[in-house]
Write a protein that holds these residues in place. Structure first.
Motif, short mmCIF file in Angstrom:
data_model
loop_
_atom_site.label_atom_id
_atom_site.label_comp_id
_atom_site.label_asym_id
_atom_site.label_seq_id
_atom_site.Cartn_x
_atom_site.Cartn_y
_atom_site.Cartn_z
N SER A 269 0.84 -1.20 0.00
CA SER A 269 0.00 0.00 0.00
C SER A 269 0.87 1.24 0.00
O SER A 269 1.88 1.30 0.69
CB SER A 269 -0.90 0.01 1.24
OG SER A 269 -1.59 1.23 1.32
N ALA B 129 -0.74 4.14 0.67
CA ALA B 129 -1.49 5.04 1.54
C ALA B 129 -0.82 5.12 2.91
O ALA B 129 -0.26 4.14 3.39
CB ALA B 129 -2.92 4.54 1.69
N ASP C 116 -2.11 5.23 5.80
CA ASP C 116 -2.73 4.36 6.80
C ASP C 116 -2.70 2.88 6.41
O ASP C 116 -3.25 2.04 7.10
CB ASP C 116 -4.17 4.80 7.08
CG ASP C 116 -5.08 4.68 5.86
OD1 ASP C 116 -4.60 4.31 4.76
OD2 ASP C 116 -6.28 4.95 6.01
N GLY C 117 -2.08 2.56 5.26
CA GLY C 117 -1.98 1.17 4.83
C GLY C 117 -3.22 0.65 4.14
O GLY C 117 -3.29 -0.51 3.77
N SER C 118 -4.20 1.50 3.94
CA SER C 118 -5.46 1.08 3.34
C SER C 118 -5.29 0.71 1.86
O SER C 118 -4.52 1.33 1.15
CB SER C 118 -6.50 2.19 3.47
OG SER C 118 -7.70 1.82 2.82
N VAL C 119 -6.06 -0.29 1.43
CA VAL C 119 -6.09 -0.68 0.02
C VAL C 119 -7.51 -0.57 -0.53
O VAL C 119 -7.80 -1.04 -1.62
CB VAL C 119 -5.55 -2.12 -0.17
CG1 VAL C 119 -4.08 -2.20 0.21
CG2 VAL C 119 -6.37 -3.13 0.60
N SER C 120 -8.40 0.07 0.23
CA SER C 120 -9.82 0.07 -0.13
C SER C 120 -10.11 0.73 -1.48
O SER C 120 -10.98 0.27 -2.22
CB SER C 120 -10.66 0.69 0.97
OG SER C 120 -10.28 2.02 1.21
N ASP C 121 -9.41 1.79 -1.84
CA ASP C 121 -9.67 2.44 -3.13
C ASP C 121 -9.32 1.51 -4.29
O ASP C 121 -10.07 1.41 -5.26
CB ASP C 121 -8.91 3.75 -3.26
CG ASP C 121 -9.47 4.85 -2.37
OD1 ASP C 121 -10.63 4.73 -1.91
OD2 ASP C 121 -8.74 5.83 -2.12
N SER D 63 -16.45 -9.44 2.97
CA SER D 63 -15.26 -8.79 3.53
C SER D 63 -13.94 -9.41 3.07
O SER D 63 -12.89 -8.77 3.19
CB SER D 63 -15.33 -8.81 5.06
OG SER D 63 -15.35 -10.15 5.51
#
Length: 99
Positions: A12, A14, A16-21, A41
């Protein structure tokens, strides 16, 4: 066939480590494919013929690759020629067994 898969950036970018996008871009590809599908999920499951399902998986990977130099893909398939509607039918059979 049913294919359950998970695709995400292997790293990632990001803060914050997010991969949601990136994952949302892949799910968008699946939903726009017109194939029966369900996302939870952990996995997105889609149903169709081999070539059409694999083409959607490839497009989903490409959507993630557009924002990440490295992509992680986990895939599980249930190949059962002659059966359709199993995305919901399999769950219905379990619910029936539980009642």
């Amino acid at each position: 066939m049913l294919v359950a898969f998970s695709v995400a950036p292997a790293v990632s970018t990001a803060e914050d480590g997010s991969v949601s996008d990136a994952v949302a871009a892949a799910v968008r590809v699946v939903r726009e494919s017109g194939l029966p599908n369900r996302t939870d999920s952990m996995f997105t499951t889609l149903e169709g013929e081999w070539d059409e399902v694999m083409a959607v998986v490839k497009q989903a990977v490409e959507a993630v690759a557009a924002v990440s130099p490295r992509v992680s893909l986990v895939l599980k398939a249930d190949i059962r020629p002659g059966y359709t509607g199993q995305l919901t039918a399999k769950v219905e059979r379990i619910e029936q067994a539980l009642s």
